[in-house]
Write a protein that holds these residues in place. Sequence first.
Motif, PDB file in Angstrom:
ATOM      1  N   ILE A  38       0.840  -1.207   0.000  1.00  0.00           N
ATOM      2  CA  ILE A  38       0.000   0.000   0.000  1.00  0.00           C
ATOM      3  C   ILE A  38       0.871   1.251   0.000  1.00  0.00           C
ATOM      4  N   ILE A  39       1.948   1.240   0.790  1.00  0.00           N
ATOM      5  CA  ILE A  39       2.849   2.400   0.841  1.00  0.00           C
ATOM      6  C   ILE A  39       3.509   2.624  -0.512  1.00  0.00           C
ATOM      7  N   ILE A  40       4.008   1.550  -1.116  1.00  0.00           N
ATOM      8  CA  ILE A  40       4.643   1.673  -2.438  1.00  0.00           C
ATOM      9  C   ILE A  40       3.642   2.182  -3.462  1.00  0.00           C
ATOM     10  N   SER A  41       2.412   1.650  -3.415  1.00  0.00           N
ATOM     11  CA  SER A  41       1.370   2.113  -4.326  1.00  0.00           C
ATOM     12  C   SER A  41       1.078   3.592  -4.109  1.00  0.00           C
ATOM     13  N   GLY A  42       1.050   4.016  -2.830  1.00  0.00           N
ATOM     14  CA  GLY A  42       0.817   5.425  -2.535  1.00  0.00           C
ATOM     15  C   GLY A  42       1.922   6.314  -3.081  1.00  0.00           C
ATOM     16  N   LEU A  43       3.172   5.885  -2.939  1.00  0.00           N
ATOM     17  CA  LEU A  43       4.296   6.657  -3.469  1.00  0.00           C
ATOM     18  C   LEU A  43       4.229   6.755  -4.996  1.00  0.00           C
ATOM     19  N   MET A  44       3.833   5.678  -5.635  1.00  0.00           N
ATOM     20  CA  MET A  44       3.683   5.704  -7.093  1.00  0.00           C
ATOM     21  C   MET A  44       2.574   6.675  -7.510  1.00  0.00           C
ATOM     22  N   LYS A  45       1.496   6.714  -6.703  1.00  0.00           N
ATOM     23  CA  LYS A  45       0.402   7.647  -7.007  1.00  0.00           C
ATOM     24  C   LYS A  45       0.829   9.096  -6.788  1.00  0.00           C
ATOM     25  N   VAL A  46       1.744   9.328  -5.832  1.00  0.00           N
ATOM     26  CA  VAL A  46       2.280  10.678  -5.651  1.00  0.00           C
ATOM     27  C   VAL A  46       2.996  11.125  -6.918  1.00  0.00           C
ATOM     28  N   GLU A  47       3.812  10.236  -7.470  1.00  0.00           N
ATOM     29  CA  GLU A  47       4.494  10.560  -8.724  1.00  0.00           C
ATOM     30  C   GLU A  47       3.490  10.799  -9.847  1.00  0.00           C
ATOM     31  N   ASN A  48       2.431   9.976  -9.893  1.00  0.00           N
ATOM     32  CA  ASN A  48       1.404  10.188 -10.921  1.00  0.00           C
ATOM     33  C   ASN A  48       0.718  11.546 -10.758  1.00  0.00           C
ATOM     34  N   LEU A  88      -5.957  12.906  -6.553  1.00  0.00           N
ATOM     35  CA  LEU A  88      -5.057  11.752  -6.587  1.00  0.00           C
ATOM     36  C   LEU A  88      -3.978  11.882  -5.521  1.00  0.00           C
ATOM     37  N   LEU A  89      -3.467  13.091  -5.321  1.00  0.00           N
ATOM     38  CA  LEU A  89      -2.449  13.310  -4.294  1.00  0.00           C
ATOM     39  C   LEU A  89      -3.006  13.044  -2.900  1.00  0.00           C
ATOM     40  N   VAL A  90      -4.230  13.520  -2.645  1.00  0.00           N
ATOM     41  CA  VAL A  90      -4.865  13.277  -1.344  1.00  0.00           C
ATOM     42  C   VAL A  90      -5.045  11.783  -1.106  1.00  0.00           C
ATOM     43  N   PHE A  91      -5.513  11.061  -2.133  1.00  0.00           N
ATOM     44  CA  PHE A  91      -5.695   9.616  -2.014  1.00  0.00           C
ATOM     45  C   PHE A  91      -4.356   8.920  -1.772  1.00  0.00           C
ATOM     46  N   ALA A  92      -3.314   9.378  -2.449  1.00  0.00           N
ATOM     47  CA  ALA A  92      -1.980   8.783  -2.274  1.00  0.00           C
ATOM     48  C   ALA A  92      -1.474   8.984  -0.847  1.00  0.00           C
ATOM     49  N   ILE A  93      -1.675  10.182  -0.305  1.00  0.00           N
ATOM     50  CA  ILE A  93      -1.237  10.467   1.065  1.00  0.00           C
ATOM     51  C   ILE A  93      -2.002   9.594   2.062  1.00  0.00           C
ATOM     52  N   ILE A  94      -3.302   9.412   1.824  1.00  0.00           N
ATOM     53  CA  ILE A  94      -4.100   8.547   2.703  1.00  0.00           C
ATOM     54  C   ILE A  94      -3.569   7.110   2.667  1.00  0.00           C
ATOM     55  N   CYS A  95      -3.225   6.617   1.473  1.00  0.00           N
ATOM     56  CA  CYS A  95      -2.671   5.261   1.352  1.00  0.00           C
ATOM     57  C   CYS A  95      -1.356   5.135   2.109  1.00  0.00           C
ATOM     58  N   ILE A 104       1.705   3.145   6.779  1.00  0.00           N
ATOM     59  CA  ILE A 104       2.626   3.422   7.892  1.00  0.00           C
ATOM     60  C   ILE A 104       1.962   3.106   9.228  1.00  0.00           C
ATOM     61  N   SER A 105       0.678   3.449   9.352  1.00  0.00           N
ATOM     62  CA  SER A 105      -0.048   3.160  10.595  1.00  0.00           C
ATOM     63  C   SER A 105      -0.093   1.667  10.876  1.00  0.00           C
ATOM     64  N   VAL A 106      -0.314   0.869   9.827  1.00  0.00           N
ATOM     65  CA  VAL A 106      -0.340  -0.587  10.000  1.00  0.00           C
ATOM     66  C   VAL A 106       1.026  -1.103  10.421  1.00  0.00           C
ATOM     67  N   LEU A 107       2.104  -0.584   9.797  1.00  0.00           N
ATOM     68  CA  LEU A 107       3.451  -1.035  10.145  1.00  0.00           C
ATOM     69  C   LEU A 107       3.831  -0.679  11.576  1.00  0.00           C
ATOM     70  N   MET A 108       3.270   0.397  12.112  1.00  0.00           N
ATOM     71  CA  MET A 108       3.601   0.831  13.466  1.00  0.00           C
ATOM     72  C   MET A 108       2.829   0.067  14.527  1.00  0.00           C
TER      73      MET A 108
END
Length: 211
Positions: free
Chosen positions: A101-111, A125-132, A137-141
């Motif tokens: 999900i984090i990698i997908s979010g970073l890719m969406k930031v670039e998009n 799209l940027l807002v959705f990417a930040i939410i992802c 990160i929340s899950v990993l913590m």
Amino acid sequence: MSYLKNLKWEMIIYSLLSILMGILMWKYPGKIMTGVCVILAMILFVMGIRNIIEYKRSNVIKDFYRYELVVGIVLIAAGILVLACMKLILSIITYVIAIIIIISGLMKVENAIDLKRMGNHWVPLLVFAIICILLGISVLMMPMNSNDNGTKTAGDFFIQCTGIIFAVTGLIDLITTLSVSGKIKRWTIEQIAFDADRDIEDEIIEDGDDD
């Protein structure tokens, strides 16, 4: 009309089931995860037994390289492993999904940045990417295993977030279905009234021509 009516009720039932599933996933994340593991283990057991039965029924000469016996044993062993290490396996899967999900979010930031450079709408799209990214990160913590003080695990948190998505999606689908159904019904009534008025006008014209 019969097809549209059936489709409407199918969508309503699907939406209500999604909402119900979302509520259950939010309220009972641990039990949902346990149920998923049990179902997965049962599927592995059934597939393993099926492969062993196929091996006993198979022709030794024709099916020499198919290895149903080995596959069946491996599947049954995997089912036992899922039941024995249920929490560990689910936690690992949860963390892997969080990383994806984090990698997908970073890719969406670039998009989103690319869309901005092209002069297109990029903020949603940027807002959705930040939410992802924040969700991952929340899950990993979150801790892998719960403590005696009732600390929520990563798997529980992920299941609850998924439940929210299910419930919100189901609610949106339900509202959309009812709204579209109402519009179709009104359009149908208006169309019938229009056709009736046109038939009356045609009859009046025909009567005038006869006179």
